[in-house]
Structures are given as structure tokens and as C-alpha cells.
Design an enzyme around this catalytic site. Sequence first.
Site, PDB file in Angstrom:
ATOM      1  N   HIS A 144      42.953  21.534  -2.871  1.00 49.80           N
ATOM      2  CA  HIS A 144      42.596  23.019  -2.317  1.00 49.80           C
ATOM      3  C   HIS A 144      41.454  23.258  -1.580  1.00 49.80           C
ATOM      4  O   HIS A 144      40.613  24.185  -1.794  1.00 49.80           O
ATOM      5  CB  HIS A 144      42.223  23.743  -3.729  1.00 49.80           C
ATOM      6  CG  HIS A 144      43.646  23.621  -4.994  1.00 49.80           C
ATOM      7  ND1 HIS A 144      44.581  24.441  -4.862  1.00 49.80           N
ATOM      8  CD2 HIS A 144      43.635  22.719  -5.704  1.00 49.80           C
ATOM      9  CE1 HIS A 144      45.658  23.905  -5.652  1.00 49.80           C
ATOM     10  NE2 HIS A 144      44.881  22.914  -6.491  1.00 49.80           N
TER      11      HIS A 144
ATOM     12  N   ASN B  97      -0.050  28.086 -13.133  1.00 47.31           N
ATOM     13  CA  ASN B  97       1.240  27.317 -13.065  1.00 47.31           C
ATOM     14  C   ASN B  97       2.247  28.858 -13.386  1.00 47.31           C
ATOM     15  O   ASN B  97       2.208  29.502 -14.267  1.00 47.31           O
ATOM     16  CB  ASN B  97       1.487  26.495 -14.371  1.00 47.31           C
ATOM     17  CG  ASN B  97       3.231  25.767 -14.422  1.00 47.31           C
ATOM     18  OD1 ASN B  97       4.016  26.145 -13.459  1.00 47.31           O
ATOM     19  ND2 ASN B  97       3.493  25.372 -15.301  1.00 47.31           N
ATOM     20  N   GLY B  98       3.331  28.893 -12.306  1.00 49.27           N
ATOM     21  CA  GLY B  98       4.179  30.041 -12.537  1.00 49.27           C
ATOM     22  C   GLY B  98       4.319  30.696 -11.182  1.00 49.27           C
ATOM     23  O   GLY B  98       4.190  30.241 -10.139  1.00 49.27           O
TER      24      GLY B  98
ATOM     25  N   LYS C 204      10.162  17.441 -13.010  1.00 44.87           N
ATOM     26  CA  LYS C 204      10.812  17.200 -14.227  1.00 44.87           C
ATOM     27  C   LYS C 204      11.280  18.373 -15.044  1.00 44.87           C
ATOM     28  O   LYS C 204      12.362  18.367 -15.580  1.00 44.87           O
ATOM     29  CB  LYS C 204       9.809  16.196 -14.962  1.00 44.87           C
ATOM     30  CG  LYS C 204      10.695  15.624 -16.151  1.00 44.87           C
ATOM     31  CD  LYS C 204      12.038  14.790 -16.073  1.00 44.87           C
ATOM     32  CE  LYS C 204      12.660  14.280 -17.157  1.00 44.87           C
ATOM     33  NZ  LYS C 204      13.829  13.875 -16.946  1.00 44.87           N
TER      34      LYS C 204
ATOM     35  N   TRP D 269       3.294  21.954  -7.822  1.00 43.31           N
ATOM     36  CA  TRP D 269       4.923  21.778  -7.094  1.00 43.31           C
ATOM     37  C   TRP D 269       4.830  23.130  -6.402  1.00 43.31           C
ATOM     38  O   TRP D 269       4.955  24.191  -6.894  1.00 43.31           O
ATOM     39  CB  TRP D 269       5.786  21.830  -8.540  1.00 43.31           C
ATOM     40  CG  TRP D 269       7.097  21.426  -7.979  1.00 43.31           C
ATOM     41  CD1 TRP D 269       7.907  20.023  -7.267  1.00 43.31           C
ATOM     42  CD2 TRP D 269       8.116  22.342  -7.616  1.00 43.31           C
ATOM     43  NE1 TRP D 269       9.075  20.413  -7.137  1.00 43.31           N
ATOM     44  CE2 TRP D 269       9.500  21.784  -7.331  1.00 43.31           C
ATOM     45  CE3 TRP D 269       8.325  23.724  -8.131  1.00 43.31           C
ATOM     46  CZ2 TRP D 269      10.556  22.243  -7.006  1.00 43.31           C
ATOM     47  CZ3 TRP D 269       9.558  24.391  -7.923  1.00 43.31           C
ATOM     48  CH2 TRP D 269      10.645  23.739  -7.520  1.00 43.31           C
TER      49      TRP D 269
ATOM     50  N   CYS E 297       4.288  22.227 -11.710  1.00 44.00           N
ATOM     51  CA  CYS E 297       3.117  22.319 -11.895  1.00 44.00           C
ATOM     52  C   CYS E 297       2.538  21.622 -13.392  1.00 44.00           C
ATOM     53  O   CYS E 297       3.191  21.997 -14.311  1.00 44.00           O
ATOM     54  CB  CYS E 297       2.204  23.666 -11.889  1.00 44.00           C
ATOM     55  SG  CYS E 297       2.637  24.254 -10.303  1.00 44.00           S
TER      56      CYS E 297
ATOM     57  N   GLU F 205      27.924  14.862 -12.731  1.00 46.00           N
ATOM     58  CA  GLU F 205      26.628  14.540 -13.029  1.00 46.00           C
ATOM     59  C   GLU F 205      26.481  13.101 -12.018  1.00 46.00           C
ATOM     60  O   GLU F 205      25.072  12.840 -11.743  1.00 46.00           O
ATOM     61  CB  GLU F 205      26.630  13.969 -14.594  1.00 46.00           C
ATOM     62  CG  GLU F 205      25.491  13.181 -14.936  1.00 46.00           C
ATOM     63  CD  GLU F 205      24.065  13.896 -14.752  1.00 46.00           C
ATOM     64  OE1 GLU F 205      24.197  15.270 -14.597  1.00 46.00           O
ATOM     65  OE2 GLU F 205      23.124  13.296 -15.007  1.00 46.00           O
TER      66      GLU F 205
HETATM   67  C1  AGP Z   1      18.293  15.959 -13.888  1.00 46.10           C
HETATM   68  O1  AGP Z   1      18.535  14.695 -13.610  1.00 46.10           O
HETATM   69  C2  AGP Z   1      17.464  17.057 -13.149  1.00 46.10           C
HETATM   70  N1  AGP Z   1      16.200  16.451 -13.035  1.00 46.10           N
HETATM   71  C3  AGP Z   1      17.524  18.525 -13.585  1.00 46.10           C
HETATM   72  O2  AGP Z   1      18.812  18.870 -12.864  1.00 46.10           O
HETATM   73  C4  AGP Z   1      17.618  18.688 -14.957  1.00 46.10           C
HETATM   74  O3  AGP Z   1      18.479  18.292 -15.686  1.00 46.10           O
HETATM   75  C5  AGP Z   1      17.291  20.299 -15.069  1.00 46.10           C
HETATM   76  O4  AGP Z   1      16.318  20.963 -14.450  1.00 46.10           O
HETATM   77  C6  AGP Z   1      17.075  20.855 -16.684  1.00 46.10           C
HETATM   78  O5  AGP Z   1      16.237  20.420 -17.095  1.00 46.10           O
HETATM   79  P1  AGP Z   1      15.931  20.338 -18.575  1.00 46.10           P
HETATM   80  O6  AGP Z   1      17.053  19.769 -19.354  1.00 46.10           O
HETATM   81  O7  AGP Z   1      14.597  19.920 -19.094  1.00 46.10           O
HETATM   82  O8  AGP Z   1      16.203  21.926 -18.889  1.00 46.10           O
END
Ligand code: AGP
Length: 603
Positions: free
Chosen positions: A502, A100-101, A598, A76, A2, A479
Amino acid sequence: MCGIVGYLGTKERVGLLLEGLKELEYRGYDSAGLALLGEGAPLQVFKTSGKISALEHLVQGVRTQGLGVGIAHTRWATHGKPTQENAHPHVYQHSALVHNGIIENYALLKAQLEQKGHLFSSQTDSEVVVHLFEDMLETTPANNVDQALQVFKNTIAQLEGAYAILLISARFPTCIFYAKNHSPLILATGKEGVYFASAQNALVGHAQQMVRLGEGSVGVLDWQHPIDLNRLGVVQPIAQDCQQSSKEGFSTFMEKEIYEQPKVLSLLGRLCGDRVCLELPEGFLEGISCISISACGTSYHAGLVGKYLIESLARVRVQVELASEYRYANPATQEGELFIAISQSGESADTLEALRLAKALGLKTLSLCNTQNSSMAGMADALLLTHAGLERSVASTKAFASQVLVLWLLALQLAQERHALYPNTLQVQMQALQGSLQAMQEGLEWQSQVRTLSAQILERDLKGYFFMGRGVFYPLALEGALKLKEIAYVHAQGYASAEMKHGPIALADSSLLSTTLLPQHLLFAKNLSNVEELRARDSLIFALSPIKLEEATFQIQTRAYDHYMPEFFHMLVILQLFALEMAQLKGLDVDKPRNLAKSVTVE
Ligand code: AGP
């Protein structure tokens, strides 16, 4: 996650609020709305599911004049689907609210209000708060702002959970009530008014000075009573470099940020001659017995890489924990333990809480963060900024690379201070550092070949994607899998190569693509055995290696380097490009993938 924008002043508010929401768009959302109120102007609320462009359409022709307030929100979804009814602002009688929260006790409060006859129009936790405020005004009438503030405080006092709240009320058309607890909220001042935002980049060009409101903040902005920011927290300038960046000719912010990596990954200011000198307090790294690293998502993967580097170079024991697990694990600690929190945004709720727990346990704490003035940036005993610049794409790329680089430098500085490295080994590491920056640049050269391979791969009827690696290439495999999951929406899983035997190898057949990382300078032969085990069971192989593999269905024959870390950074870029090209070929929204935010400021 949000996003919130608020304004009190004489500027035209619709354009200002929309501009601020657009600056927060990269955080991820699924609905948007705004509310307006002014002297002689009634409460107006506009909200819609979907993108900010849909909200712009809704408010076409709406413009404000004179003194007034406005609050705006991108949602969100946590409680309730992304619908118009669940979008913020939430309205009841004379008031409107954005939040937000998560209000953890909303169900009980909602039931109590329903028993009093309240009818709710949404499934959200947030709507409860505006009903509660109006309900309390019934029993405690407020004839002035101070009395209204007391009612607002009594309302907030009943909430449990995380919140950043702005509320406006037709009874007080030149006031904004605010409250903040475990969700970010900035209060800022500018030439023509006072502002609120979830993140400072929403206010660039309008506000000059800001404070990051502290936990438990509750108050009211009242035009009749100018505020003194100094009384509310540490006053900081709004960082002007976090302005809306354009894509500068790239197709997406993610592509732009992948290409920025060689530039932003700089050793400037972190090497003193042939020694690493990070900006840490004098003696900060002395007496460390072990290290705990905690983070989420991509930042967690960076922490895993850090474990390998710190243990191998500095001979210090490292454990890496998901922040969401650490905070509830009642962790054992020991004398001399250093706790490192890693976060690009500095706002991930789980990472913030893990850091708070570490501080409460009396550990020495260090934050690795990419966002100056974020909640996390000021919380630890020391801060190392990763200086990757504003990262707008939800999928993290340059921030991850810069986190790994800083962790590598930290490992070297620890090794220097503990005399854990022979001079020639340190020299090799310095060369590898320099080589890694070049290797990233050279990784970009593969983009067109990655696009071709991606098209060929998409022609196959694949049911699963494996990513495999050993050592630091194991978190790199994790990753690579996460990147493909989050922007191409495919089932991808990262494994330590040997772990295939495994269990996961049961999935090996011609509908499985195993992307395997085979660096020349780290366990190549062992990785090759794992490739052969998969090929024997018809899995398709996408090999990243400087050595030509006959077993590979697809291969990027990477450049040869003289150390595995340049190979790491070279392959990182290729994996990022792979996810980018796959998503683009599927016609997906690379920068704002579905369901993602994000910065995840809720648990
Ligand atoms: C990364 O591509 C993702 N969008 C997500 O895993 C992100 O790394 C994670 O939410 C942690 O965010 P931060 O590094 O801002 O704490």
C-alpha cells in the site's frame, strides 16, 4: 534528559556533585555544570558543553571545605543549542539556578524583564527564573530566610509548565530553594547532610531516606532548621540496588543488558502451580469491559504486543495509544475500562500525563514500570514492576522484553479469571512461557554471525532499512527499526508485512534492505509472499526464520520452536544484537546515542 543533584552539608561538595552527575549520565545530556556556595566562600559557577569529563577538567583542583551548598546539572537541550552559555547553572547577580523541564510562558516573562533592563546570556527558558527571582528581590527585599522563601514562592507562582528547580543565593549561603512541578525531584537525608536529585541512583552511598516531592512543592532547605522528611511526603529508603553498575566485561551497557535478559526474565513468584498469579489487589481484574494501553517509544511497542496477546487469549478488547496523543485526544471511555500505562523509567512526561488524564476520567488504572519509587510507580490503582533491574543504556532492551512478558502473564491471568481458555491451551501457554526464556538465551548465540552479517550489510550502499512482521511480529518489526534508528542513526522503518503493497514498496530497489521476520508458527506463507514481492523489485532481504529462504540475501536461520512466542523472544535478541553490532561497526556511542535521553521528562 536533564539531571539535577543538590547538597547542603559539610561534605566535600565538588566530588559528591560530580559523582551524582555521573550516576545520571545514562539519562542522556549534552552539557554539564555546577555551582558552589558556603559560609565565607563566594558563589562559584563552572559549566561547559560536552561531557562530564569536560566539567571535571574545569573544576580540577577546586575543593570545598566546611558547611555549604552545591547544585549540579546535566542538560538535555530543549531551548537553545548545547553551548556553554546555555548550560546550567544559570546565574544572575547573587543567585544560581538549575532546572529540568520547560517553562512554557518564558518568552512573556523574558520580554517583561528585558523591558526592565535585564540582559540575558543564554537562549534558554530556565535563565528567566533566576532573573525573575532577583528582580522580585529588588521590589520585596528579604532580610531573612522566611522572607526570601516568600519571594521565591512568588517567583515560582509566575511560572507555567514543568519544572524541577534548585536555586542558591549568596545572601543565604547555607540554603537551597527548591520547587517541583511535573518534573521529578527527590529530597533525601543522609549522615552528613541533605540531598536533592532527579533520580535516587545519584544518591546511593550518601543518602539513606528519601521522599519524592509532590506536584507544586516549593520550599527551602536551611541548615539552621533541620527538616522532617515525613512532613514532605512518603519516606522511602534509597534502593541500594540501583548503584552504579559496571559493564562487567561487556563492551557497553546495552550489550550487558541484552545478555541479562534470560536472567532477569523470571517467572518466579508469578506462577502458582499451573496458574498465573500476578501481584495485583484481590479482584482487580474483575468486571473489565475493555483495556486502553498508553506509552511512548519502545514501551508503546510492548503495548502493541500486549494487545495481540490479551485479545487472543483473554478475548478482551484492547486499544493502544501513544501517550503524547492520548493526553490531548479527549478520549472516549466506557464503563469497566482498565487503563494501563507502561514506562521503563516511570518518568516519561507524556505517559505520566496520560495516566493523570485516565485517573481524572475515573478509569481503573494499572502501571507497568521498571523503576521502583518513580513518579509513575505510586500513581495508579495498582503497580506491576517488571523487575528488569536498572537499565542504563538509553536504548531499551531488557525492559522491553520484561514488559512483554508481564503483559503476556496479564493476558493469561485475565483469561484464567474469565475462563476464556481450555485447560490444554493454558498448558500450551505455560510451556511457551518457559520456552521463551530458553529462546532468549539461545538468541545470544547468534552474536558473532550477526556481527559478520552487519559488516557485509554496511559494505552495501544502502539508502533504507525496512523491518516487517505480522501479528506480534509487527510491533517487533517496529522495535527492531527503532533500535537501529536510535543507535546506528540509519533511516529504518517498521511495517506490517502486508502493508508494503500500500505504498512503501515504491521504495523497493537494490538500495533497500528489508529485514523480514518469518516465524514458522505464525503466517509464514503470507510473510513469504511479501518477501517475494520485494525480491521481485530487487530489494535485499535479511530474513530471520527457522526455514531456509532461497530468496534471502542474508539470513539468520533461527532455531525452531513449537510456538510463535519463543520465536518472538529469540528474534528480539537477534534484532537487538543487529542494532548493537551495526552501531559498533560505525564507531558510534551505543549507550549514549546523540540527541537521546533515557527518560524524556519534558513534552
Ligand atoms: C527506547 O529504546 C527509547 N530510548 C525510548 O523510545 C523509550 O522507550 C521511551 O522514551 C519511553 O521511555 P519509558 O519506557 O521510560 O517511558
